[in-house]
Design a protein around this motif. Structure first.
Motif, PDB file in Angstrom:
ATOM      1  N   ARG A  38       0.901  -1.155   0.012  1.00 31.96           N
ATOM      2  CA  ARG A  38       0.093   0.016  -0.002  1.00 31.96           C
ATOM      3  C   ARG A  38       0.758   1.168  -0.156  1.00 31.96           C
ATOM      4  NH1 ARG A  38      -5.480   0.629   1.964  1.00 31.96           N
ATOM      5  NH2 ARG A  38      -6.006   2.765   2.496  1.00 31.96           N
ATOM      6  N   THR A  39       0.729   2.261  -1.046  1.00 31.30           N
ATOM      7  CA  THR A  39       1.354   3.325  -1.013  1.00 31.30           C
ATOM      8  C   THR A  39       0.445   4.388  -0.667  1.00 31.30           C
ATOM      9  OG1 THR A  39       3.195   2.415  -2.667  1.00 31.30           O
ATOM     10  CG2 THR A  39       2.765   4.931  -2.635  1.00 31.30           C
ATOM     11  N   MET A  40       1.140   5.213   0.065  1.00 29.39           N
ATOM     12  CA  MET A  40       0.251   6.417   0.843  1.00 29.39           C
ATOM     13  C   MET A  40       1.122   7.780   0.969  1.00 29.39           C
ATOM     14  SD  MET A  40      -1.063   4.031   4.318  1.00 29.39           S
ATOM     15  CE  MET A  40       0.468   3.583   4.109  1.00 29.39           C
ATOM     16  N   SER A  41       0.186   8.819   0.675  1.00 25.94           N
ATOM     17  CA  SER A  41       0.655  10.136   0.856  1.00 25.94           C
ATOM     18  C   SER A  41      -0.355  11.014   1.858  1.00 25.94           C
ATOM     19  CB  SER A  41       0.968  10.756  -0.348  1.00 25.94           C
ATOM     20  OG  SER A  41      -0.398  11.172  -0.959  1.00 25.94           O
ATOM     21  N   VAL A  42       0.148  11.683   2.892  1.00 27.66           N
ATOM     22  CA  VAL A  42      -0.768  12.343   3.725  1.00 27.66           C
ATOM     23  C   VAL A  42      -0.114  13.772   3.711  1.00 27.66           C
ATOM     24  CG1 VAL A  42      -1.360  12.729   6.092  1.00 27.66           C
ATOM     25  CG2 VAL A  42      -1.223  10.167   5.007  1.00 27.66           C
ATOM     26  N   ALA A  43      -1.123  14.869   3.431  1.00 29.72           N
ATOM     27  CA  ALA A  43      -0.457  16.093   3.459  1.00 29.72           C
ATOM     28  C   ALA A  43      -1.400  16.694   4.592  1.00 29.72           C
ATOM     29  CB  ALA A  43      -0.949  16.903   2.251  1.00 29.72           C
ATOM     30  N   GLN A  44      -0.660  17.108   5.492  1.00 29.09           N
ATOM     31  CA  GLN A  44      -1.077  17.543   6.959  1.00 29.09           C
ATOM     32  C   GLN A  44      -0.985  19.002   7.066  1.00 29.09           C
ATOM     33  OE1 GLN A  44      -1.373  14.746  10.265  1.00 29.09           O
ATOM     34  NE2 GLN A  44      -0.008  16.304  11.351  1.00 29.09           N
ATOM     35  N   HIS A  45      -1.928  19.933   7.304  1.00 29.30           N
ATOM     36  CA  HIS A  45      -1.653  21.340   7.593  1.00 29.30           C
ATOM     37  C   HIS A  45      -2.467  21.767   8.802  1.00 29.30           C
ATOM     38  CE1 HIS A  45       0.982  21.440   4.019  1.00 29.30           C
ATOM     39  NE2 HIS A  45      -0.302  20.688   3.314  1.00 29.30           N
ATOM     40  N   GLY A  46      -1.913  22.365   9.782  1.00 30.74           N
ATOM     41  CA  GLY A  46      -2.713  22.825  10.671  1.00 30.74           C
ATOM     42  C   GLY A  46      -1.879  23.408  11.947  1.00 30.74           C
ATOM     43  N   TYR A  47      -2.377  23.785  13.009  1.00 31.63           N
ATOM     44  CA  TYR A  47      -1.637  24.211  14.307  1.00 31.63           C
ATOM     45  C   TYR A  47      -2.256  23.657  15.524  1.00 31.63           C
ATOM     46  CZ  TYR A  47      -5.809  27.375  14.422  1.00 31.63           C
ATOM     47  OH  TYR A  47      -7.247  27.657  14.359  1.00 31.63           O
ATOM     48  N   SER A  48      -1.770  23.937  16.532  1.00 39.54           N
ATOM     49  CA  SER A  48      -1.989  23.047  17.969  1.00 39.54           C
ATOM     50  C   SER A  48      -1.487  24.178  19.031  1.00 39.54           C
ATOM     51  CB  SER A  48      -1.345  21.740  18.101  1.00 39.54           C
ATOM     52  OG  SER A  48      -1.819  21.188  19.308  1.00 39.54           O
ATOM     53  N   TYR A  49      -2.562  24.639  19.557  1.00 40.92           N
ATOM     54  CA  TYR A  49      -2.349  25.549  20.839  1.00 40.92           C
ATOM     55  C   TYR A  49      -1.079  26.566  20.711  1.00 40.92           C
ATOM     56  CZ  TYR A  49      -6.166  23.053  22.852  1.00 40.92           C
ATOM     57  OH  TYR A  49      -7.255  22.620  23.237  1.00 40.92           O
ATOM     58  N   GLY A  50      -0.957  27.381  19.457  1.00 40.35           N
ATOM     59  CA  GLY A  50       0.117  28.219  19.161  1.00 40.35           C
ATOM     60  C   GLY A  50       1.345  27.724  18.303  1.00 40.35           C
ATOM     61  N   THR A  51       1.380  26.654  18.111  1.00 39.44           N
ATOM     62  CA  THR A  51       2.253  26.120  17.240  1.00 39.44           C
ATOM     63  C   THR A  51       1.997  25.255  15.981  1.00 39.44           C
ATOM     64  OG1 THR A  51       2.489  24.074  18.374  1.00 39.44           O
ATOM     65  CG2 THR A  51       3.829  25.772  19.523  1.00 39.44           C
ATOM     66  N   ASP A  52       3.083  25.394  14.952  1.00 32.81           N
ATOM     67  CA  ASP A  52       2.393  25.070  13.794  1.00 32.81           C
ATOM     68  C   ASP A  52       2.455  23.381  13.713  1.00 32.81           C
ATOM     69  OD1 ASP A  52       2.079  25.560  10.797  1.00 32.81           O
ATOM     70  OD2 ASP A  52       3.815  24.024  10.690  1.00 32.81           O
ATOM     71  N   SER A  53       1.942  22.623  13.284  1.00 31.85           N
ATOM     72  CA  SER A  53       1.786  21.143  13.330  1.00 31.85           C
ATOM     73  C   SER A  53       1.891  20.586  12.053  1.00 31.85           C
ATOM     74  CB  SER A  53       0.676  20.587  14.398  1.00 31.85           C
ATOM     75  OG  SER A  53      -0.777  20.977  13.723  1.00 31.85           O
ATOM     76  N   SER A  54       1.942  21.297  10.611  1.00 37.54           N
ATOM     77  CA  SER A  54       1.975  20.773   9.463  1.00 37.54           C
ATOM     78  C   SER A  54       3.020  19.778   9.222  1.00 37.54           C
ATOM     79  CB  SER A  54       2.116  22.022   8.579  1.00 37.54           C
ATOM     80  OG  SER A  54       1.011  22.900   8.767  1.00 37.54           O
ATOM     81  N   SER A  55       2.920  18.933   8.360  1.00 38.24           N
ATOM     82  CA  SER A  55       3.712  17.836   7.992  1.00 38.24           C
ATOM     83  C   SER A  55       3.176  17.075   6.637  1.00 38.24           C
ATOM     84  CB  SER A  55       4.002  16.817   9.080  1.00 38.24           C
ATOM     85  OG  SER A  55       2.977  16.202   9.725  1.00 38.24           O
TER      86      SER A  55
END
Length: 705
Positions: free
Chosen positions: A453-470
């Motif tokens: 299984r080949t997967m790609s995950v684009a994740q963008h956002g923040y969590s309580y004042g810090t960037d959590s994108s990856s």
């Protein structure tokens, strides 16, 4: 709410004890097979209509039409008769009953689950799904929607690479029947519990079948000030265009309204360091605390037969979870004599999560080298949007509470406006994956399962004042083999990998990144007269860069990426034994769950756990059914402070039921849970805990047609 990795003591087994334990497991499996062969003649005389588990096809591991016996991993199935017999009305009750799974009730309405030492984060509906965005369950979903639940132990690299090497839980929803059928059930029990459950299915026109399920349940609680109100409606229809094409549409809506909802739990230690001991009913929730969770799911399926050997399956799902809550987190260490020393943190928390999922796959057979083989290929797309925000009473937050903190009299203040970026979290994810698997029949006895299984995950956002994108891309392989020694015994082995994007940040406020893991398993399966399946498995699981809570840094929860591994063995047996017993048995032995330095970690997970349930149908009184369930685990502990350790000694919970068929359509049932009224902590997952439920009684009247 800290998960510690350095523990003050290490529960270990000597090498001799380990060998003896494995030998006992193996001997149990062999003995089971021998016993089954001696009763074969009896089992063929009378068929038990409602057999425990599932001896038929299961697609939870591969989406190929494999039985539990043919699948080269441990698959635990909880069937509808098991749910009905033991009144498993909620998902938490069902998974607490499931062999090898622990339910970590850290709060009354936010729950973690573990298997093989790791958190269970992937839950599917009819074979499609995505992990918990926050790693835990909100609310307490009702089980009336489900026909059965399949739990695939270990990593599930083919059906989802986004998971832990713990387990994948697949909820199989009820589908319409062509013939008119259904039931209505009314239950009443302890804590003023009242429940109505109805289910009706049948043919609506020449080509359309439909089904409707409704539930209404209200109850007080053994916990002070807690009240539950649960509502459910599930509608599903199936339209047959022709003999080769069918479309299914369904929608479910589940509303859990809870007054007196806990945030956090009770302190484990007094200020002098001694362990606390409260009444079972004690709660930190004030009178105004509540948590409402709305869970709605809409799905559509297209199944089209392409000739005799191939089929096309299209599955679409739109899921939405909305939570509205006002709670108070209470923490500290009270004085043993005065009760002073606790601190309150009122909090309003709102959550809105939407998941849009599409899954399309082809499955069928092909011929190669004179033999017929199976093939499955598909694509998956998921779009997830999550937003949560906290509001605080800034004037009251952090205030010392009085000695009556457990009486729930703390008054609510005003929840002040807040900046979403600094007091909330937002997560937008796009998941894309392509998967392929084939089952090669290399001989009459040996089959090889290969896939990736080949997967790609684009994740963008923040969590309580810090960037959590990856962003992350990964290909995870799957390989499994099964060799049938004879018609009733097979040997198997499998290996699968997983990876899990994480939205956490480390103490330097850098994105923690991806957790990666794998699971290897070898074992034997036993087919007992086609009415029961036994599995003996030895496993090893690894998970690296797991986000574990470290500290609150400038108001932000920070996490460390830690490496864990676990190994152990499991024995399971489920099905019909002769014509008078239904049985489900599971024993899990975790040899160890270790950190990267070899230290024992996650010690809130029991190293030994056994679950046994059975129903007896007396031949001399065919209207009567009697059953019992025993759930046992050994010692667990947590280190809340470097010099403190709180232990929950091993214990067993006993549930019993009796059912009497008044007529062909009407039956009466009585269920008793925690028969011995055992006092126990619900979990040591955090450095706080509340007590599990005492003895509860429930009577039911059910009419079927």
């Amino acid at each position: 709410m800290t998960t510690n990795t350095a523990m003050p003591k290490t529960p270990t087994l000597s090498t001799t004890a380990q060998v003896v334990k494995l030998a006992l497991i193996a001997s149990c499996a062999v003995s089971t097979t021998t016993f089954a062969s001696t009763i074969e003649d009896q089992a063929n005389k009378v068929e038990v209509i409602q057999v425990y588990g599932n001896q038929g096809v299961s697609r939870s591991a591969t989406k190929l039409d494999l039985t539990v016996y043919e699948t080269p991993q441990t698959v635990t199935v909880v069937s509808r008769p098991q749910m009905d017999d033991f009144a498993l009305r909620s998902v938490n009750d069902l998974l607490a009953y499931t062999p090898g799974v622990t339910v970590e009730k850290v709060e009354t309405d936010r729950i973690y689950y573990t298997a093989r030492g790791f958190d269970v984060v992937n839950f599917q509906y009819d074979g499609i799904g995505v992990p918990f965005s926050a790693g835990l369950s909100h609310g307490n979903p009702d089980t009336a929607v489900f026909e059965r639940v399949e739990v695939l132990k270990g990593a599930a690299g083919l059906v989802t690479g986004l998971a832990n090497p713990s387990a994948t839980v697949n909820y199989l929803r009820k589908r319409p029947n062509e013939q008119l059928s259904g039931y209505a059930s009314l239950s009443a029990g302890s804590e003023s519990r009242l429940r109505f459950e109805g289910d009706v299915s049948g043919n609506l026109s020449d080509s359309l079948n439909g089904r409707a399920v409704v539930v209404k349940e209200q109850a007080d609680s053994y916990l002070d000030r807690k009240q539950d109100d649960n509502s459910l409606i599930y509608l599903v229809g199936e339209y047959l265009f022709n003999a080769n094409t069918a479309v299914t549409l369904g929608h479910s809506y589940n509303l859990n309204k809870v007054d007196g909802s806990l945030s956090g739990a009770l302190p484990l230690f007094y200020s002098d360091g001694s362990p606390t001991d409260f009444d079972v009913s004690t709660s930190t929730a004030p009178e105004w605390a509540y948590r409402d969770v709305k869970n709605s799911q809409t799905f559509a399926e297209l199944r089209h037969q392409l000739g005799d050997n191939w089929s096309l399956n299209v599955l679409l799902s739109h899921n939405k979870v909305v939570q509205d809550s006002a709670v108070m987190y209470v923490y500290g260490a009270p004085d043993k004599h005065t009760g002073l020393g606790m601190i309150g943190l009122p909090n309003q928390y709102d959550l809105d999560e939407t998941q849009r999922i599409a899954d399309v796959y082809l499955s069928g057979t092909y011929n190669l080298f004179g033999r017929q083989h199976e093939l499955m290929a598909g694509i998956n797309y998921a779009h997830i949007e999550l937003f949560g925000q906290s509001f605080y009473d800034n004037e009251f937050s952090g205030a010392m509470l009085g000695a009556d903190w457990a009486a729930g009299k703390t008054q609510i203040g005003e929840f002040d406006p807040s900046d979403p970026y600094s007091s909330g979290h937002q997560d937008k994810q796009i998941h894309r994956s392509v998967y392929l698997a084939t089952r090669l029949h290399l001989s009459d006895a040996f089959s090889l399962l290969l896939g990736a299984r080949t997967m790609s995950v684009a994740q963008h956002g923040y969590s309580y004042g810090t960037d959590s994108s990856s962003d992350a891309t990964e290909t995870v392989p799957y390989v499994g083999g099964l060799y049938e020694l004879n018609d009733s015994m097979a040997l198997y082995a499998s290996y699968s990998e997983v990876f899990t994007p994480q939205s956490f940040v480390d103490p330097d406020f850098k994105a923690l990144g991806v957790a990666k893991g794998n699971n290897a398993e070898i074992g034997a399966k036993f087919n007992l007269n086609n009415n029961a399946t036994a599995t003996l498995a030895v496993f090893r699981a690894d998970l690296k860069n797991v986000g574990e809570f470290a500290a609150v840094n400038n108001g932000v929860n920070t996490y460390l990426g830690l490496d864990y591994q676990s190994d152990g063995a499991e024995l399971e047996l489920v099905g019909s034994i002769a014509d008078v017993f239904n049985v489900s048995f599971g024993y899990t032995w975790l040899n160890s769950v270790e950190g990267h330095e070899g230290q024992q970690v996650r010690t809130y997970v029991p190293r030994n756990m056994a679950k046994l349930s059975g129903v007896y149908y007396p031949k001399t009184l065919s209207e009567l059914s009697v059953g019992a369930s025993v759930k046992w685990q050994d010692d667990i502990y947590t280190a809340a402070q470097p010099t403190q350790s709180r232990e929950q000694p091993g214990y067993a919970l006993v549930d019993v039921f009796v059912r009497y068929d008044v007529s062909e359509n009407l039956n009466l049932a009585l269920n008793v849970t925690n028969l011995t009224d055992k006092k126990h902590l619900a979990s040591l997952y955090w450095d706080q805990a509340f007590y599990g439920a005492p003895r509860q009684v429930q009577a039911s009247l059910t009419w079927r047609y």
